[in-house]
Design an enzyme around this catalytic site. Structure first.
Site, PDB file in Angstrom:
ATOM      1  N   ASP B  11       0.863  -1.178   0.000  1.00 51.65           N
ATOM      2  CA  ASP B  11       0.000   0.000   0.000  1.00 51.65           C
ATOM      3  C   ASP B  11       0.899   1.228   0.000  1.00 51.65           C
ATOM      4  O   ASP B  11       2.088   1.144   0.322  1.00 51.65           O
ATOM      5  CB  ASP B  11      -0.891   0.011   1.247  1.00 51.65           C
ATOM      6  CG  ASP B  11      -1.820   1.213   1.263  1.00 51.65           C
ATOM      7  OD1 ASP B  11      -2.469   1.481   0.238  1.00 51.65           O
ATOM      8  OD2 ASP B  11      -1.874   1.925   2.292  1.00 51.65           O
ATOM      9  N   SER B  12       0.331   2.389  -0.324  1.00 52.76           N
ATOM     10  CA  SER B  12       1.103   3.623  -0.261  1.00 52.76           C
ATOM     11  C   SER B  12       1.496   3.954   1.181  1.00 52.76           C
ATOM     12  O   SER B  12       2.430   4.710   1.403  1.00 52.76           O
ATOM     13  CB  SER B  12       0.290   4.771  -0.846  1.00 52.76           C
ATOM     14  OG  SER B  12      -0.941   4.880  -0.178  1.00 52.76           O
TER      15      SER B  12
END
Lengths: 292, 292
Positions: B11-12
């Site tokens: 994920d970011s």
């Protein structure tokens, strides 16, 4: 140093445009090169070592473009990375913290309490507290991170009921604390000046760290004899086919590391004008600087 | 492919933990390796080419750690970069968009209107609209970016009056539109499920794209014979000195590219537990992968 070179400004993104505006108002005959590191924005939740790395890459990029002076418009980078930037580049470096702290101490005029609102990383660094206490020992400094302010400003919600509720949540408790001045220690926050003032009460002097830094830049260029010459000014205007300088005109150059379109859009929201010269670049891997 | 390898998730930043939780609930006998790209978070305001570059670096890092399957937990990376990721790594890749779109179409059950809330870049890509219309032509898809939701979730303000006012501002107009289902197309949004449901009204089915993707992952590992073996499960528990698996226990490994302390703090807010094995790494410059 060639006094006719432009002043470099970098920020983590679009927020530094409020600092560009303050500089432009105070020093309209200068030219500016602005870099927004939109590929890695925001810095306010990131660590010291990461912010240092990003800041040095940005500073070196601007120096490679030819500048006489570097303004670190990002408060987080100013709080965490100014010593590292100074060591990395051969031009004078002006950050936000010293100027903001000085303006706050002056505005507080001997009062024992000053407030600071900033990003998580700026608050965690304690940079404003240290700077204020160095100038006025004994001052109590109340620091508070207000992360939602950035999103509110970029969303264009500065004057909405939502902004008022958020400002009250962050700052309502300040009203009881008898704070004389409040530093807006993040470039986005001056966009929300009105709701911030409402939340803290009319008696608190708001300090725009960008305006304070612009005054410091003016003092520095006069002290160092770095003001752009009148001859060059006239040449600049002729080059631009203009009678006066304007925010975001052809004489100032803007770079972003990503998403130029979004930058232009938010710039218009913040300044009422979008940059005419705006370019996407890569600033990492300084050995092979290439426009994209 | 070794079925006993862990499932990779990237994920970011911290938001993908809601996807990790959904996977863990559905497939508690699997092991997980999670990467949060906290040095470059968020992706939701960044461009296609930048998100692709970051996503490929993340994917390669996880593959270098040994995984049997990659879950792209970030909706923005799923919307913009899945084809590029698939071309870059030799393991099956599951994104959020297809699963979320399928779940929405099922929940809408023939209704002509579906809503999607997501980041600016996901909305701009139109990925959800395209996926929903490919499954159910003629569906009207109402997409809306809700940037403040991320800051609200990370601030721990999910259940506050501020969150209610913001949700009303973004979603109040949906109430008149007769939408049957609403996809929460950003990993942070399920944290705000309650105020989102209030804003759109009880009649709208909320789709958690992470839960939908977890169901897709289960189907995939069963189809491909990739479920962890019972023997290995027992060995894992013995290794951990435990009787059952728990969220964030020693058997799952978490990496971040920056600010591990903040990640752990927000993880606790989101999951009620902080990762026990959490490490900061660099994922750029894949030739010289080094823990920091």
């Amino acid at each position: 140093m060639d006094r006719n070179l432009p002043i470099g400004i970098f920020d983590s993104g679009v927020g530094g445009l409020t600092v560009y505006r303050a500089l432009h108002e105070r020093l309209p005959t200068e030219r500016y090169v602005y870099l927004g590191d939109t590929a890695r924005v925001p810095y306010g939740t990131k660590s010291l070592s990461t912010v240092e790395r990003y800041a040095i890459e940005n500073a070196r990029f601007l120096v490679s473009r030819g500048i006489k002076l570097l303004v670190v418009a990002c408060n987080t980078a100013s709080a965490l990375a100014v010593p590292a930037i100074r060591a990395a580049v051969p031009v004078p470096v002006v950050g936000m913290i010293g100027a903001g702290a000085r303006a706050a101490v002056q505005a507080a005029a001997g009062s024992a309490r000053v407030g600071v609102v900033a990003t998580e990383s700026t608050v965690k660094s304690g940079a404003y507290s240290k700077a204020i206490k160095a100038l006025a020992p004994g001052t109590e400094v109340y620091e508070r991170a207000c992360p939602l302010f950035v999103a509110l400003a970029e969303e264009g919600w500065a004057e909405t009921e939502v902004a008022r509720v958020v400002a009250e949540e962050y700052l309502g408790e300040l009203r009881g604390l008898n704070v004389a001045a409040l530093v807006m220690g993040c470039t986005h926050y001056p966009i929300l000046r009105r709701v911030i003032q409402e939340a803290v009460g009319a008696g608190v002097r708001l300090i725009d760290s960008g305006e304070a830094a612009a005054a410091a830049v003016e003092a520095l260029i006069d002290r160092e004899g770095l003001r752009r010459t009148a001859t060059q000014e006239l040449r600049d205007l002729r080059e631009a086919g203009a009678h006066a300088r304007h925010l975001c005109d052809d004489l100032d150059h803007f770079y972003v590391t990503d998403a130029a379109e979004r930058f232009a859009h938010v710039a218009e929201r913040f300044l009422g004008a979008a940059p005419r010269r705006l370019e996407a670049v890569e600033v990492w891997g300084q050995d092979e600087l290439q426009p994209r």
